[in-house]
Design an enzyme around this catalytic site. Structure first.
Site, mmCIF file in Angstrom:
data_model
loop_
_atom_site.group_PDB
_atom_site.id
_atom_site.type_symbol
_atom_site.label_atom_id
_atom_site.label_comp_id
_atom_site.label_asym_id
_atom_site.label_seq_id
_atom_site.Cartn_x
_atom_site.Cartn_y
_atom_site.Cartn_z
ATOM 1 N N SER A 237 -5.916 4.076 4.252
ATOM 2 C CA SER A 237 -5.356 3.084 3.217
ATOM 3 C C SER A 237 -6.430 2.462 2.444
ATOM 4 O O SER A 237 -6.441 1.349 2.412
ATOM 5 C CB SER A 237 -4.404 1.828 3.933
ATOM 6 O OG SER A 237 -3.623 1.327 2.724
ATOM 7 N N SER B 154 0.909 -1.189 0.165
ATOM 8 C CA SER B 154 -0.067 -0.128 0.035
ATOM 9 C C SER B 154 0.823 1.291 0.067
ATOM 10 O O SER B 154 0.239 2.342 -0.160
ATOM 11 C CB SER B 154 -1.063 0.240 1.141
ATOM 12 O OG SER B 154 -1.911 -0.736 0.766
ATOM 13 N N LYS C 176 0.380 3.816 -2.584
ATOM 14 C CA LYS C 176 -0.408 4.915 -2.676
ATOM 15 C C LYS C 176 0.077 6.253 -2.648
ATOM 16 O O LYS C 176 -0.485 7.251 -3.088
ATOM 17 C CB LYS C 176 -1.520 4.733 -1.440
ATOM 18 C CG LYS C 176 -2.489 3.544 -1.505
ATOM 19 C CD LYS C 176 -3.396 3.315 -0.395
ATOM 20 C CE LYS C 176 -4.399 2.386 -0.517
ATOM 21 N NZ LYS C 176 -3.700 0.909 -0.505
#
Length: 524
Positions: free
Chosen positions: A360, A179, A182
């Site tokens: 997230s 993640s 991102k």
């Protein structure tokens, strides 16, 4: 995956210096009080009355200020870094004198400077002592040998003021970011669209009695009742139904047919990982991220056809407002020149980025990647979004060697970035030269405090409340990238990546110790 908890932050690392400064302040105040008492006794009664009124007003103002500080706490609480820095640089010279030649009331020096402000006597952003390469290596290299970390472990730490790397190990090796990708999605979207960009959901009239609900790609569009007291409200399908019903009644229309248009996005809607509670089908029309429960973030069962469900919900809302929808809503393509009769707008991109990073949020991440593709005139698909993100980062002159963007969320294991890219993304967003990217920094979870770090760093006084970082976790993959102010007041960005881990909790703890070591380090 994202977790939530109570907002807590402990400033244990400040207590020792606070006690010493407070003792000195008390001595100064006692001396000033004695001098003030002597002056008071020699002052005429009329002047004393004026001073009493002044003191009462000042005390009331101080009480309000104390309550405000207590409420906001020593964290950002949504305040932009630029605003905080501007407040820190104010010299406090403003005020009024209500008595002729009145002496200023004695005051104690501040225990701690405003976070991000200048240290007294310092000059410039880089006034705090800079850590040395050798000092950071002594602190971090042993921690990188933790057996809980996988066979591939890389790291990069940058000094924001100097704009250079002060520690690196394998920083040029591409690895699966999970993640933390991102961060790349956020920088690309803000660079391509700007922080004020909003995503529209519209209703158009395509015939005498025919409406089409057109999705623009806002995953935060909600069909729930507005939340009372919330400062910012996401776009609401109920609001859109209100406006649509009013527009139809002005046209003396009370019976219509309804279609829905998802053509803003192309390609497969299902993420390569398949049906999953971590992400809904990626479509241009959905409400509440297609969640089948009342949750707002985290894992949840998802609707398999979010667009059709959103259209049926909209039809029900119109019926509640006196508009009959003939038949079942069907997929349709709205003509380009169709008359728009109603629209709602998402929160600004800055707010979407902050929410994506704090929790997230995979659905927002994929939406922002596709919005970047639309801005770059690329197909709004997984492939087109990946190409658009890379192009946007290239324009920002960021190091993309070995980088692969298969999705915007990091759920795809084929994503690849380097630790050098992650730390450089954060450096770029922290720079005063790029104010449009500031939501990347303000959206980072705070250790032991918010978002995906709310339940981490417990017992690590150096890191708790000081580390702000994006987490990344897949089976066998653990990453952490963020910002921290070290013990000398120097702002640093960092990224730590590891692959091949077999003990997820152990690997997570090892990464947290690395970030806490940077926070606790003078390292000169």
């Amino acid at each position: 995956m994202p977790e939530t908890g109570k907002w807590q932050v402990r400033w244990q690392s400040a207590e020792r210096s606070a006690r010493a400064a407070t003792r000195a302040a008390v001595r100064s105040v006692q001396t000033a009080i004695e001098a003030t008492r002597q002056t008071w006794q020699a002052t005429p009664r009329q002047t004393q009355q004026t001073w009493r009124l002044t003191a009462v007003s000042a005390a009331a103002g101080l009480a309000v200020a104390i309550v405000a500080v207590a409420a906001s706490g020593p964290w950002d609480s949504g305040q932009r870094t630029a605003e905080r820095a501007q407040a820190a640089e104010m010299d406090g010279a403003s005020g009024e004198h209500h008595a002729p030649e009145a002496r200023p009331a004695p005051s104690a020096p501040p225990v701690l400077p405003a976070l991000g402000g200048r240290v007294p006597g310092a000059a410039g952003r880089g006034a705090a002592p800079a850590p040395t390469d050798a000092g950071l290596a002594d602190a971090l290299a042993p921690l990188l040998k933790d057996p809980a970390l996988g066979p591939l472990r890389t790291a990069s730490v940058l000094d924001v003021a100097a704009g250079r790397e002060v520690f690196g190990e394998g920083q040029g090796k591409a690895a699966t970011p999970a993640s933390t990708v991102k961060l790349a999605t956020a920088v690309a979207a803000l660079s391509a669209l700007g922080p004020d960009h909003r995503i529209d959901t519209t209703v158009v009239l395509t015939g005498k009695n025919r409406l089409v609900l057109v999705g623009g790609g806002d995953p935060t569009l909600t069909a729930r009742a507005p939340r009372h007291g919330a400062e910012e409200q996401p776009a609401n399908l109920r609001t859109l139904a209100d406006a649509t019903a009013r527009a139809l009644k002005k046209r003396h229309l009370t019976k219509i047919s309804l279609g829905y248009d998802t053509a803003a996005y192309s390609g497969p809607t299902e993420h390569p990982i398949g049906p999953n509670e971590n992400i809904a089908p990626v479509t241009a029309l959905m409400t509440d991220e297609a969640r089948l429960d009342d949750s707002e973030h985290g894992t949840a069962p998802r609707d398999t056809d979010p667009a059709h469900t959103a259209a049926r919900t909209f039809a029900d809302l119109l019926h509640d407002r006196g508009i009959t929808v003939d038949g079942v809503p069907e997929g349709a393509k709205a003509p380009k020149k169709a008359a728009r009769i109603a629209a709602v707008h998402s929160l600004p991109l800055s707010a979407l980025v902050e929410r994506m990073l704090t929790y997230s949020d995979n659905d927002i991440a994929e939406a922002l990647a596709r919005q970047t593709a639309l801005a770059s005139r690329q197909p709004a698909s997984f492939a087109g979004a990946g190409k658009a993100v890379r192009t946007a980062l290239q324009r920002e002159h960021l190091p993309l060697s070995g980088a692969v963007f298969e999705d915007g969320s990091g759920l795809d294991r084929d994503d690849k970035v380097t630790a050098a890219l992650l730390s450089r993304l954060l450096l770029h967003a922290s720079s005063p030269d790029h104010p449009a990217l500031r939501p990347v920094v303000t959206g980072l979870p705070v250790a032991a405090f918010t978002g995906t770090l709310s339940n981490r760093y417990r017992g690590q006084s150096a890191g708790a409340g000081a580390v702000r970082a994006k987490t990344g976790t897949l089976t066998g993959v653990n990453t952490l990238a963020g910002t921290v102010v070290d013990a000398d007041g120097r702002l640093l960005t960092f990224s730590f990546m590891t692959t091949g881990t077999t003990d997820p909790q152990g690997a997570q703890n090892a990464l947290d110790k690395l970030a806490s070591a940077v926070a606790n380090c003078g390292c000169r």
